[in-house]
Design an enzyme around this catalytic site. Structure first.
Site, PDB file in Angstrom:
ATOM      1  N   CYS A  36      53.284 -51.322 -14.063  1.00 27.26           N
ATOM      2  CA  CYS A  36      53.232 -51.547 -15.511  1.00 27.26           C
ATOM      3  C   CYS A  36      54.347 -52.518 -15.865  1.00 27.26           C
ATOM      4  O   CYS A  36      54.832 -53.259 -15.005  1.00 27.26           O
ATOM      5  CB  CYS A  36      53.323 -50.233 -16.281  1.00 27.26           C
ATOM      6  SG  CYS A  36      54.854 -49.304 -16.021  1.00 27.26           S
ATOM      7  N   ASN A  48      58.080 -49.815 -15.732  1.00 25.88           N
ATOM      8  CA  ASN A  48      58.159 -48.790 -14.671  1.00 25.88           C
ATOM      9  C   ASN A  48      58.928 -47.548 -15.116  1.00 25.88           C
ATOM     10  O   ASN A  48      59.569 -46.867 -14.322  1.00 25.88           O
ATOM     11  CB  ASN A  48      58.758 -49.361 -13.374  1.00 25.88           C
ATOM     12  CG  ASN A  48      58.573 -48.472 -12.144  1.00 25.88           C
ATOM     13  OD1 ASN A  48      59.395 -48.452 -11.242  1.00 25.88           O
ATOM     14  ND2 ASN A  48      57.495 -47.715 -12.094  1.00 25.88           N
ATOM     15  N   CYS A  72      57.262 -45.611 -17.951  1.00 29.56           N
ATOM     16  CA  CYS A  72      56.270 -44.791 -18.679  1.00 29.56           C
ATOM     17  C   CYS A  72      54.950 -44.675 -17.903  1.00 29.56           C
ATOM     18  O   CYS A  72      54.668 -43.646 -17.288  1.00 29.56           O
ATOM     19  CB  CYS A  72      55.997 -45.364 -20.075  1.00 29.56           C
ATOM     20  SG  CYS A  72      57.463 -45.469 -21.134  1.00 29.56           S
ATOM     21  N   ARG A  73      54.150 -45.730 -17.924  1.00 29.08           N
ATOM     22  CA  ARG A  73      52.780 -45.610 -17.403  1.00 29.08           C
ATOM     23  C   ARG A  73      52.705 -45.534 -15.883  1.00 29.08           C
ATOM     24  O   ARG A  73      52.022 -44.663 -15.331  1.00 29.08           O
ATOM     25  CB  ARG A  73      51.923 -46.787 -17.909  1.00 29.08           C
ATOM     26  CG  ARG A  73      51.675 -46.737 -19.402  1.00 29.08           C
ATOM     27  CD  ARG A  73      51.152 -48.045 -19.924  1.00 29.08           C
ATOM     28  NE  ARG A  73      52.159 -49.106 -19.808  1.00 29.08           N
ATOM     29  CZ  ARG A  73      51.936 -50.385 -20.079  1.00 29.08           C
ATOM     30  NH1 ARG A  73      50.739 -50.771 -20.450  1.00 29.08           N
ATOM     31  NH2 ARG A  73      52.914 -51.263 -19.965  1.00 29.08           N
ATOM     32  N   SER A  74      53.349 -46.471 -15.175  1.00 29.42           N
ATOM     33  CA  SER A  74      53.168 -46.475 -13.714  1.00 29.42           C
ATOM     34  C   SER A  74      53.839 -45.289 -13.010  1.00 29.42           C
ATOM     35  O   SER A  74      53.268 -44.783 -12.039  1.00 29.42           O
ATOM     36  CB  SER A  74      53.569 -47.820 -13.085  1.00 29.42           C
ATOM     37  OG  SER A  74      54.912 -48.131 -13.288  1.00 29.42           O
ATOM     38  N   ASP A 128      50.417 -49.346 -23.895  1.00 33.34           N
ATOM     39  CA  ASP A 128      51.859 -49.184 -23.706  1.00 33.34           C
ATOM     40  C   ASP A 128      52.383 -48.192 -24.755  1.00 33.34           C
ATOM     41  O   ASP A 128      52.293 -48.453 -25.953  1.00 33.34           O
ATOM     42  CB  ASP A 128      52.517 -50.562 -23.890  1.00 33.34           C
ATOM     43  CG  ASP A 128      54.004 -50.529 -23.623  1.00 33.34           C
ATOM     44  OD1 ASP A 128      54.578 -49.416 -23.561  1.00 33.34           O
ATOM     45  OD2 ASP A 128      54.594 -51.614 -23.477  1.00 33.34           O
TER      46      ASP A 128
HETATM   47  P1  4NP Z   1      55.874 -48.998 -19.326  1.00 31.55           P
HETATM   48  O1  4NP Z   1      56.418 -48.955 -20.820  1.00 31.55           O
HETATM   49  O2  4NP Z   1      55.510 -50.436 -19.052  1.00 31.55           O
HETATM   50  O3  4NP Z   1      54.681 -48.118 -19.387  1.00 31.55           O
HETATM   51  O4  4NP Z   1      56.986 -48.479 -18.454  1.00 31.55           O
HETATM   52  C1  4NP Z   1      57.459 -49.790 -21.266  1.00 31.55           C
HETATM   53  C2  4NP Z   1      58.777 -49.432 -21.072  1.00 31.55           C
HETATM   54  C3  4NP Z   1      59.782 -50.240 -21.544  1.00 31.55           C
HETATM   55  C4  4NP Z   1      59.471 -51.402 -22.211  1.00 31.55           C
HETATM   56  C5  4NP Z   1      58.161 -51.765 -22.407  1.00 31.55           C
HETATM   57  C6  4NP Z   1      57.142 -50.948 -21.916  1.00 31.55           C
HETATM   58  N1  4NP Z   1      60.503 -52.220 -22.720  1.00 31.55           N
HETATM   59  O5  4NP Z   1      60.180 -53.213 -23.395  1.00 31.55           O
HETATM   60  O6  4NP Z   1      61.685 -51.953 -22.481  1.00 31.55           O
END
Ligand code: 4NP
Length: 157
Positions: free
Chosen positions: A9, A12, A14-16, A125
């Site tokens: 994602c 790294n 939340c989703r992945s 997201d």
């Molecule tokens: P992820 O979510 O891609 O599912 O881990 C996010 C975590 C942090 C950020 C964006 C998406 N960020 O912009 O810091």
């Protein structure tokens, strides 16, 4: 035969990591415990950090333990180490494919392409949203991972 799977994602956190934990749990139950599983982000802002507390909480509610996972950024080498690289959304897919280059031998796909419902391609997201978004992530990931496991198990005959 697919022997290693990398979930990717943006951050790294939340989703992945959620997909990694869900897949590890379900692959084990399905007799695919020998598959090497990891996750990474296309961005590097959260390197070394544990998953977002909201992802840890949403996972724990369903029996998945995300606490020991640590964020890292995807690297060139990952396309040699992993047979299958699964992106959480179309932007991640684009970024991963650009990084991999045209000669890569890794399969690079969207996780939600394993869902029979082809309308939803992206795991949204959840980072800037509320708790419901984290539940939605788990719901989508569980369904897609189950479908993925059916495909991987079939390939083994
Ligand atoms: P992820 O979510 O891609 O599912 O881990 C996010 C975590 C942090 C950020 C964006 C998406 N960020 O912009 O810091």
């Amino acid at each position: 035969m697919i022997k290693s799977v990398l979930f990717v994602c943006l951050g790294n956190i939340c989703r992945s990591p959620t997909a990694e934990a869900v897949f590890r749990d379900r692959a084990c139950r399905a007799g695919l415990a020998d598959i090497f599983i990891d996750s990474a982000g296309t961005g590097g802002w959260h390197m070394g950090k544990a998953p977002d507390g909201r992802s840890i909480a949403a996972g724990a509610e369903r029996g998945y333990d995300l606490r020991d996972l640590r964020a890292r950024q995807i690297q060139q080498e990952d396309f040699r180490r992993f047979d299958l690289v699964l992106a959480m959304d179309r932007q991640n897919l684009k970024d991963i494919r650009r990084l991999a280059g045209p000669k890569t031998t890794a399969r690079i796909e969207l996780l939600l392409d394993y869902l029979p419902d082809t309308r939803q391609q992206d795991v949204p997201d959840p980072y800037y949203g509320d708790a419901d978004g984290f539940t939605e992530v788990i719901d989508l990931v569980e369904q897609a991972v189950d479908a993925l496991i059916v495909v991987l198990a079939q390939q083994r005959g």
